[in-house]
Motif scaffolding. Structure first.
Motif, PDB file in Angstrom:
ATOM      1  N   ALA A 137       1.772   9.782  22.178  1.00  0.00           N
ATOM      2  CA  ALA A 137       2.238   8.446  21.821  1.00  0.00           C
ATOM      3  C   ALA A 137       3.977   8.590  21.582  1.00  0.00           C
ATOM      4  O   ALA A 137       4.188   9.557  20.759  1.00  0.00           O
ATOM      5  CB  ALA A 137       1.613   8.185  20.606  1.00  0.00           C
ATOM      6  N   ILE A 138       4.688   7.638  22.016  1.00  0.00           N
ATOM      7  CA  ILE A 138       5.896   7.781  21.994  1.00  0.00           C
ATOM      8  C   ILE A 138       6.307   6.559  21.357  1.00  0.00           C
ATOM      9  O   ILE A 138       6.274   5.505  22.073  1.00  0.00           O
ATOM     10  CB  ILE A 138       6.566   8.070  23.462  1.00  0.00           C
ATOM     11  N   GLU A 139       7.501   6.656  20.305  1.00  0.00           N
ATOM     12  CA  GLU A 139       7.703   5.713  19.760  1.00  0.00           C
ATOM     13  C   GLU A 139       9.379   5.156  20.274  1.00  0.00           C
ATOM     14  O   GLU A 139      10.180   6.256  20.695  1.00  0.00           O
ATOM     15  CB  GLU A 139       8.125   5.744  18.156  1.00  0.00           C
ATOM     16  N   ALA A 176      -3.439  12.828  19.136  1.00  0.00           N
ATOM     17  CA  ALA A 176      -2.391  12.565  19.807  1.00  0.00           C
ATOM     18  C   ALA A 176      -1.268  13.102  19.303  1.00  0.00           C
ATOM     19  O   ALA A 176      -1.044  13.445  18.094  1.00  0.00           O
ATOM     20  CB  ALA A 176      -2.087  11.039  20.158  1.00  0.00           C
ATOM     21  N   VAL A 177      -0.409  13.915  20.531  1.00  0.00           N
ATOM     22  CA  VAL A 177       0.962  14.005  20.009  1.00  0.00           C
ATOM     23  C   VAL A 177       1.864  13.022  19.910  1.00  0.00           C
ATOM     24  O   VAL A 177       1.602  12.022  20.724  1.00  0.00           O
ATOM     25  CB  VAL A 177       1.451  15.013  21.123  1.00  0.00           C
ATOM     26  N   LEU A 178       2.677  13.154  18.641  1.00  0.00           N
ATOM     27  CA  LEU A 178       3.471  11.961  18.394  1.00  0.00           C
ATOM     28  C   LEU A 178       4.891  12.177  18.711  1.00  0.00           C
ATOM     29  O   LEU A 178       5.351  13.197  18.188  1.00  0.00           O
ATOM     30  CB  LEU A 178       3.161  11.558  16.498  1.00  0.00           C
ATOM     31  N   ALA A 179       5.727  11.316  19.372  1.00  0.00           N
ATOM     32  CA  ALA A 179       6.917  11.703  19.668  1.00  0.00           C
ATOM     33  C   ALA A 179       8.009  10.452  19.379  1.00  0.00           C
ATOM     34  O   ALA A 179       7.366   9.373  19.562  1.00  0.00           O
ATOM     35  CB  ALA A 179       7.064  11.951  21.283  1.00  0.00           C
ATOM     36  N   THR A 180       9.009  10.842  18.978  1.00  0.00           N
ATOM     37  CA  THR A 180      10.050   9.718  18.580  1.00  0.00           C
ATOM     38  C   THR A 180      11.149   9.931  19.569  1.00  0.00           C
ATOM     39  O   THR A 180      11.622  10.925  19.993  1.00  0.00           O
ATOM     40  CB  THR A 180      10.751   9.883  17.216  1.00  0.00           C
ATOM     41  N   VAL A 221      -0.887   8.051  28.058  1.00  0.00           N
ATOM     42  CA  VAL A 221       0.368   7.878  27.063  1.00  0.00           C
ATOM     43  C   VAL A 221       0.214   6.549  26.447  1.00  0.00           C
ATOM     44  O   VAL A 221       0.047   5.429  27.233  1.00  0.00           O
ATOM     45  CB  VAL A 221       1.438   8.216  28.145  1.00  0.00           C
ATOM     46  N   LEU A 222       0.727   6.568  25.376  1.00  0.00           N
ATOM     47  CA  LEU A 222       1.096   5.171  24.484  1.00  0.00           C
ATOM     48  C   LEU A 222       2.513   5.320  24.407  1.00  0.00           C
ATOM     49  O   LEU A 222       3.088   6.117  23.980  1.00  0.00           O
ATOM     50  CB  LEU A 222       0.333   4.890  23.401  1.00  0.00           C
ATOM     51  N   VAL A 223       3.059   3.969  24.683  1.00  0.00           N
ATOM     52  CA  VAL A 223       4.527   3.924  24.462  1.00  0.00           C
ATOM     53  C   VAL A 223       4.593   2.657  23.335  1.00  0.00           C
ATOM     54  O   VAL A 223       4.340   1.309  23.703  1.00  0.00           O
ATOM     55  CB  VAL A 223       5.544   3.537  25.567  1.00  0.00           C
ATOM     56  N   TYR A 224       5.065   2.796  22.293  1.00  0.00           N
ATOM     57  CA  TYR A 224       5.423   1.939  21.165  1.00  0.00           C
ATOM     58  C   TYR A 224       6.719   1.358  21.204  1.00  0.00           C
ATOM     59  O   TYR A 224       7.548   1.925  20.569  1.00  0.00           O
ATOM     60  CB  TYR A 224       4.998   2.643  19.524  1.00  0.00           C
ATOM     61  N   GLY A 225       6.675   0.029  21.704  1.00  0.00           N
ATOM     62  CA  GLY A 225       8.027  -0.613  21.992  1.00  0.00           C
ATOM     63  C   GLY A 225       8.211  -0.790  23.568  1.00  0.00           C
ATOM     64  O   GLY A 225       8.532   0.240  24.148  1.00  0.00           O
ATOM     65  N   GLY A 226       8.444  -1.896  24.157  1.00  0.00           N
ATOM     66  CA  GLY A 226       8.668  -2.278  25.436  1.00  0.00           C
ATOM     67  C   GLY A 226      10.136  -2.730  25.752  1.00  0.00           C
ATOM     68  O   GLY A 226      10.129  -3.445  26.738  1.00  0.00           O
TER      69      GLY A 226
END
Length: 285
Positions: free
Chosen positions: A91-93, A116-120, A11-16
Motif C-alpha cells: 500500500a503506497i500513500e 501489507a507493506v506500507l510505503a509513503t 497494490v493499493l495506491v492511496y491518493g489518485g
C-alpha cells in the motif's frame, strides 16, 4: 512488459492525484493489479482518467507494449480502504505533504491491511515521524517516486530506524521490476534528491531575485553547462512553487537558514503563480 515476478501482485495506491496516478500507471503497466483509493466518486473517476490518459500517451510513444485498455483493466478505484482487502501486498500513500494527514492515512491502512507493506511517497517529511503511531513500523518504508512517474528512472528507497532489512531488499527488487533504479538513503530531512534539488533551485531563485540573470538563462546554464535535463526553475514550475515552498520551509526548520525560501518564491505563491498547474510560475505555460 517488465518481468513482474518480483512485483507485488496486488497494490493499493492511496491518493489518485498526479503522483498517485503515475505510481498506479507504473505498477499496472508492469503487471500488478492496482486499486486507487480516493476521497469521493468524482475524485476516483478523475484518477481513472489520469491513468488512462497516461497509458495512452505511453502507447503512442511506443513505451507500452500492451493495449492501453487491456492494461487499464488491471486498475480499480474505490473511496475507502476496506479491511477485506487482505490480499493487498503493498500500500503506497500519495497524499499532500502534511504530516498529520499522512499519519492518519497510515493508521487506517495498518488496521485495514494487517499484512501489507506500507510505503509513503513523501519527498521530504521524516518517515520515522510518519510511522510514529504505527504498531509495526518494521513493515513501513519510503518509496519516493519522481514526477512524471511513468518516464522517471529514479526511486528513492528511504529506510526508517525500524524498517526491516528484508523489506529494504524487497523494495529494491520492486523498483528494478518497474524498470527503474533505486537509491537507498536513511531517513533524514529532504533525503538525497529533495535536499540537493531544493538547494539548487533556491539559489537559482535568489539569482533571479537579485537580477543576476533571467530564469531562462539560469536554466540554460544548468542544462548546457552541467547537462541537467531540465533547469532548476523549470523543474520548480513542474513540481509546483507551493510544493517547493513547503519543502524549503520544512528543510529550513530542520537544517537551518541555508534553506530559507527567498522572498520571490513567497511572493509568487501568494500571487497564485504556482507553475504549470496555474499557467504561470517562473515561466508562462
Amino acid at each position: 512488459m517488465t518481468d513482474s515476478t518480483a512485483l507485488p501482485q496486488r497494490v493499493l495506491v492511496y491518493g489518485g492525484g498526479r503522483m498517485g496516478a503515475g505510481i498506479a500507471h507504473a505498477f499496472v503497466a508492469a503487471g500488478s493489479s492496482v486499486e486507487v483509493v480516493e476521497r469521493d466518486s468524482a475524485s476516483a473517476s478523475a484518477a481513472v482518467e489520469r491513468v488512462g490518459g497516461s497509458l495512452r500517451k505511453a502507447a503512442d510513444k511506443g513505451t507500452l507494449t500492451e493495449d492501453p485498455d487491456t492494461v487499464l483493466r488491471r486498475l480499480t478505484v474505490s473511496t475507502s480502504a476496506h479491511p477485506e482487502h487482505g490480499d493487498v501486498e503493498l500500500a503506497i500513500e500519495a497524499v499532500p505533504e502534511d504530516l498529520e494527514l499522512k499519519r492518519s492515512v497510515f493508521q487506517r491502512l495498518e488496521e485495514a491491511l494487517p499484512h501489507a507493506v506500507l510505503a509513503t511517497n513523501t519527498s521530504s517529511l521524516s518517515i520515522d515521524s510518519i510511522a510514529s503511531g504505527l504498531k509495526a513500523p518494521e513493515r513501513f518504508i519510503g518509496l519516493h517516486f519522481f514526477n512524471p512517474v511513468p518516464t522517471s528512472d529514479l526511486v528513492e528507497v528511504v529506510l526508517g530506524a525500524r524498517t526491516s532489512a528484508g523489506l529494504a531488499e524487497d523494495a529494491r527488487g520492486w523498483v528494478a521490476a518497474l524498470g527503474k533504479t533505486a537509491i537507498v538513503v536513511r531517513d533524514s530531512p529532504g533525503f538525497a534528491s529533495s535536499r540537493l534539488g531544493v538547494a539548487i533551485a533556491l539559489e537559482a531563485m535568489r539569482m533571479v531575485q537579485e537580477g543576476v540573470a533571467s530564469a531562462a538563462d539560469i536554466d540554460t546554464a544548468m542544462t548546457l553547462g552541467y547537462r541537467h535535463p531540465v533547469g532548476p526553475l523549470r523543474t520548480t514550475d513542474l513540481v509546483g512553487l507551493d510544493v517547493r515552498l513547503a519543502i524549503a520551509e520544512h528543510l529550513a526548520r530542520e537544517l537551518g537558514p541555508r534553506f530559507e525560501p527567498p522572498q520571490l518564491l513567497r511572493d509568487k505563491v501568494a500571487a497564485g503563480e504556482l507553475g504549470r498547474k496555474t499557467g504561470q510560475g517562473f515561466y508562462a505555460w
